[in-house]
Design a protein around this motif. Structure first.
Motif, mmCIF file in Angstrom:
data_model
loop_
_atom_site.group_PDB
_atom_site.id
_atom_site.type_symbol
_atom_site.label_atom_id
_atom_site.label_comp_id
_atom_site.label_asym_id
_atom_site.label_seq_id
_atom_site.Cartn_x
_atom_site.Cartn_y
_atom_site.Cartn_z
ATOM 1 N N SER A 1 68.725 33.711 71.279
ATOM 2 C CA SER A 1 68.066 34.603 72.224
ATOM 3 C C SER A 1 67.626 33.834 73.451
ATOM 4 C CB SER A 1 66.846 35.261 71.565
ATOM 5 O OG SER A 1 65.993 35.829 72.531
ATOM 6 N N PRO A 2 68.063 34.222 74.647
ATOM 7 C CA PRO A 2 67.590 33.554 75.865
ATOM 8 C C PRO A 2 66.074 33.597 76.003
ATOM 9 C CG PRO A 2 69.467 34.955 76.351
ATOM 10 C CD PRO A 2 69.061 35.259 74.944
ATOM 11 N N ASP A 3 65.447 34.714 75.575
ATOM 12 C CA ASP A 3 63.993 34.821 75.670
ATOM 13 C C ASP A 3 63.302 33.813 74.751
ATOM 14 O OD1 ASP A 3 63.847 37.049 77.530
ATOM 15 O OD2 ASP A 3 64.623 38.272 75.894
ATOM 16 N N LEU A 4 63.836 33.673 73.538
ATOM 17 C CA LEU A 4 63.279 32.690 72.609
ATOM 18 C C LEU A 4 63.400 31.287 73.188
ATOM 19 C CD1 LEU A 4 62.283 31.603 69.870
ATOM 20 C CD2 LEU A 4 64.638 31.798 69.041
ATOM 21 N N TYR A 5 64.580 30.948 73.711
ATOM 22 C CA TYR A 5 64.803 29.614 74.255
ATOM 23 C C TYR A 5 63.913 29.364 75.475
ATOM 24 C CZ TYR A 5 69.059 29.703 71.390
ATOM 25 O OH TYR A 5 69.956 29.776 70.351
ATOM 26 N N HIS A 6 63.756 30.387 76.299
ATOM 27 C CA HIS A 6 62.904 30.238 77.480
ATOM 28 C C HIS A 6 61.454 29.996 77.077
ATOM 29 C CE1 HIS A 6 60.199 32.087 80.560
ATOM 30 N NE2 HIS A 6 60.876 31.255 81.316
ATOM 31 N N ASN A 7 60.953 30.790 76.131
ATOM 32 C CA ASN A 7 59.566 30.621 75.701
ATOM 33 C C ASN A 7 59.350 29.265 75.036
ATOM 34 O OD1 ASN A 7 59.445 33.227 76.609
ATOM 35 N ND2 ASN A 7 58.410 34.038 74.806
ATOM 36 N N LEU A 8 60.345 28.810 74.275
ATOM 37 C CA LEU A 8 60.238 27.491 73.661
ATOM 38 C C LEU A 8 60.205 26.410 74.732
ATOM 39 C CD1 LEU A 8 60.152 25.687 71.212
ATOM 40 C CD2 LEU A 8 62.629 25.954 70.948
ATOM 41 N N GLY A 9 61.012 26.569 75.765
ATOM 42 C CA GLY A 9 61.002 25.604 76.860
ATOM 43 C C GLY A 9 59.670 25.561 77.579
ATOM 44 N N THR A 10 59.088 26.715 77.844
ATOM 45 C CA THR A 10 57.801 26.729 78.534
ATOM 46 C C THR A 10 56.695 26.150 77.660
ATOM 47 O OG1 THR A 10 57.382 29.010 77.817
ATOM 48 C CG2 THR A 10 58.415 28.706 79.967
ATOM 49 N N ALA A 11 56.785 26.380 76.348
ATOM 50 C CA ALA A 11 55.794 25.794 75.441
ATOM 51 C C ALA A 11 55.900 24.272 75.430
ATOM 52 C CB ALA A 11 55.979 26.354 74.030
ATOM 53 N N PHE A 12 57.124 23.758 75.439
ATOM 54 C CA PHE A 12 57.305 22.303 75.510
ATOM 55 C C PHE A 12 56.730 21.754 76.817
ATOM 56 C CE2 PHE A 12 60.696 22.270 72.142
ATOM 57 C CZ PHE A 12 60.137 21.253 71.385
ATOM 58 N N TYR A 13 56.938 22.482 77.914
ATOM 59 C CA TYR A 13 56.382 22.015 79.180
ATOM 60 C C TYR A 13 54.861 21.954 79.120
ATOM 61 C CZ TYR A 13 54.803 21.921 83.979
ATOM 62 O OH TYR A 13 54.141 21.576 85.131
ATOM 63 N N ARG A 14 54.254 23.001 78.598
ATOM 64 C CA ARG A 14 52.796 23.043 78.541
ATOM 65 C C ARG A 14 52.229 21.997 77.588
ATOM 66 N NH1 ARG A 14 50.333 27.515 80.645
ATOM 67 N NH2 ARG A 14 48.509 26.167 80.454
ATOM 68 N N SER A 15 53.038 21.536 76.645
ATOM 69 C CA SER A 15 52.585 20.499 75.716
ATOM 70 C C SER A 15 52.834 19.099 76.261
ATOM 71 C CB SER A 15 53.279 20.652 74.365
ATOM 72 O OG SER A 15 54.665 20.330 74.464
ATOM 73 N N GLY A 16 53.434 19.004 77.464
ATOM 74 C CA GLY A 16 53.660 17.702 78.091
ATOM 75 C C GLY A 16 54.973 17.051 77.748
ATOM 76 N N ASP A 17 55.994 17.849 77.407
ATOM 77 C CA ASP A 17 57.315 17.320 77.052
ATOM 78 C C ASP A 17 58.361 17.914 77.998
ATOM 79 O OD1 ASP A 17 59.689 16.482 75.949
ATOM 80 O OD2 ASP A 17 59.157 17.006 73.886
ATOM 81 N N PRO A 18 58.480 17.385 79.225
ATOM 82 C CA PRO A 18 59.400 17.984 80.201
ATOM 83 C C PRO A 18 60.869 17.881 79.815
ATOM 84 C CG PRO A 18 58.545 15.893 81.012
ATOM 85 C CD PRO A 18 57.767 16.221 79.770
ATOM 86 N N GLY A 19 61.245 16.842 79.064
ATOM 87 C CA GLY A 19 62.636 16.700 78.656
ATOM 88 C C GLY A 19 63.080 17.827 77.745
ATOM 89 N N SER A 20 62.290 18.105 76.721
ATOM 90 C CA SER A 20 62.615 19.210 75.812
ATOM 91 C C SER A 20 62.498 20.547 76.521
ATOM 92 C CB SER A 20 61.690 19.175 74.590
ATOM 93 O OG SER A 20 61.890 17.992 73.840
ATOM 94 N N ALA A 21 61.562 20.649 77.461
ATOM 95 C CA ALA A 21 61.425 21.878 78.241
ATOM 96 C C ALA A 21 62.711 22.161 79.006
ATOM 97 C CB ALA A 21 60.246 21.762 79.200
ATOM 98 N N ALA A 22 63.244 21.150 79.697
ATOM 99 C CA ALA A 22 64.482 21.324 80.456
ATOM 100 C C ALA A 22 65.634 21.686 79.531
ATOM 101 C CB ALA A 22 64.801 20.042 81.222
ATOM 102 N N LEU A 23 65.691 21.080 78.349
ATOM 103 C CA LEU A 23 66.769 21.348 77.400
ATOM 104 C C LEU A 23 66.811 22.819 77.010
ATOM 105 C CD1 LEU A 23 68.996 20.294 75.478
ATOM 106 C CD2 LEU A 23 67.191 19.932 73.780
ATOM 107 N N TRP A 24 65.666 23.385 76.650
ATOM 108 C CA TRP A 24 65.655 24.769 76.187
ATOM 109 C C TRP A 24 65.807 25.760 77.331
ATOM 110 C CZ3 TRP A 24 66.549 26.186 71.402
ATOM 111 C CH2 TRP A 24 66.383 25.223 70.400
ATOM 112 N N LEU A 25 65.342 25.399 78.510
ATOM 113 C CA LEU A 25 65.586 26.266 79.659
ATOM 114 C C LEU A 25 67.085 26.305 79.987
ATOM 115 C CD1 LEU A 25 62.581 25.248 81.937
ATOM 116 C CD2 LEU A 25 62.893 27.429 80.751
ATOM 117 N N ARG A 26 67.759 25.152 79.862
ATOM 118 C CA ARG A 26 69.210 25.117 80.067
ATOM 119 C C ARG A 26 69.913 25.985 79.028
ATOM 120 N NH1 ARG A 26 70.672 23.682 85.010
ATOM 121 N NH2 ARG A 26 70.112 21.556 85.588
ATOM 122 N N ARG A 27 69.441 25.927 77.790
ATOM 123 C CA ARG A 27 70.055 26.729 76.741
ATOM 124 C C ARG A 27 69.856 28.216 76.995
ATOM 125 N NH1 ARG A 27 68.305 22.817 71.618
ATOM 126 N NH2 ARG A 27 70.124 21.432 71.778
ATOM 127 N N ALA A 28 68.712 28.583 77.554
ATOM 128 C CA ALA A 28 68.486 29.988 77.903
ATOM 129 C C ALA A 28 69.498 30.438 78.954
ATOM 130 C CB ALA A 28 67.063 30.178 78.406
#
Length: 253
Positions: free
Chosen positions: A55-82
């Motif tokens: 789900s693009p929505d799931l991947y996007h929300n996971l990416g934003t959660a990673f960003y808010r937790s201070g993990d920009p690398g994982s955030a970018a990964l899941w946003l790309r997957r979305a």
């Protein structure tokens, strides 16, 4: 940074789940996100992704959660997957743009024709290719079959040629996207600090620093190392555990 965080919060909270069998779990993850429990939200979102939910929505929300937790690398990964599953997901694209400005991550073809082709929605290219092929075929057929339209033959042939040129251009665009940005070859740097080296050894010289979220194109795998192509026409070796493929998704431990 505050503006990006605000956008992430709004888009994550109001994104539709799109996961029929796990709506309650998805809603609980969203509640954890709203309450600032980003690690809990990440765990729930990740469990949903690991269980096969696409789900693009799931991947996007996971990416934003990673960003808010201070993990920009994982955030970018899941946003790309979305974006991989919905290349017109404007919230994900906008979040990734802000993240890119913040971290300075490296991307392929950031300027010129390559960037233009990369940003074109694949669905638009498919539509342009299909329509132009049909229009050209119909016009050329009419030119040689219909006697009534003989006076317009020159104009019809000209339009048919333009349609053929559009078909060729869109077909080349599809080919370029497939062979330069195919998901199984593209990796993203997820480690907070990493660099490419001239050889697969920690003692080898540095080629370039790789900010989290930077794109890499896999060329060769050797033990615990990847030999990769790097934006700006560079190549080097990076430890395998410093990056993740955009697709397929590898399960988290």
């Amino acid at each position: 940074m505050r503006r990006f965080a605000f956008i992430c919060m709004i888009s994550a909270v109001f994104a539709a789940p799109g996961i029929a069998s796990d709506d309650a779990t998805f809603a609980e993850a969203n509640r954890q996100f709203e309450n600032g429990n980003f690690e809990s939200a990440i765990q729930i979102y990740s469990d949903l992704a690991d269980s096969g939910n696409v789900s693009p929505d799931l991947y996007h929300n996971l990416g934003t959660a990673f960003y808010r937790s201070g993990d920009p690398g994982s955030a970018a990964l899941w946003l790309r997957r979305a974006l991989l599953f919905d290349d017109q997901f404007h919230e994900a694209r906008q979040s990734l743009t802000f993240l890119s400005r913040e971290t300075g991550l490296l991307e392929f073809d950031r300027d010129g024709v390559g960037q233009f082709l990369r940003d074109l929605p694949r669905s638009l290219l498919r539509w342009a290719f299909g329509i132009s092929v049909w229009i050209s075929a119909i016009l050329f057929t009419i030119c040689f079959v219909s006697n009534r339209l003989r006076p317009l033959r020159g104009a019809l042939i000209s339009v048919g040629i333009l349609g053929s040129m559009l078909a060729i251009a869109s077909g080349l665009g599809l080919y370029y996207q497939k062979h330069h940005f195919q998901a199984d070859a593209l990796h993203l740097v997820t480690a907070p600090t990493s660099l490419a080296r001239t050889a697969p050894a920690l003692s080898a010289k540095k080629v370039i620093d790789l900010p989290p979220g930077s794109e890499l194109r896999l060329l060769e795998a050797s033990g615990e190392w990847f030999y990769v192509e790097i934006p700006d026409q560079l190549r080097g070796w990076i430890r395998k555990d410093y990056c993740e493929p955009i697709w397929p998704i590898t399960k988290t431990d």
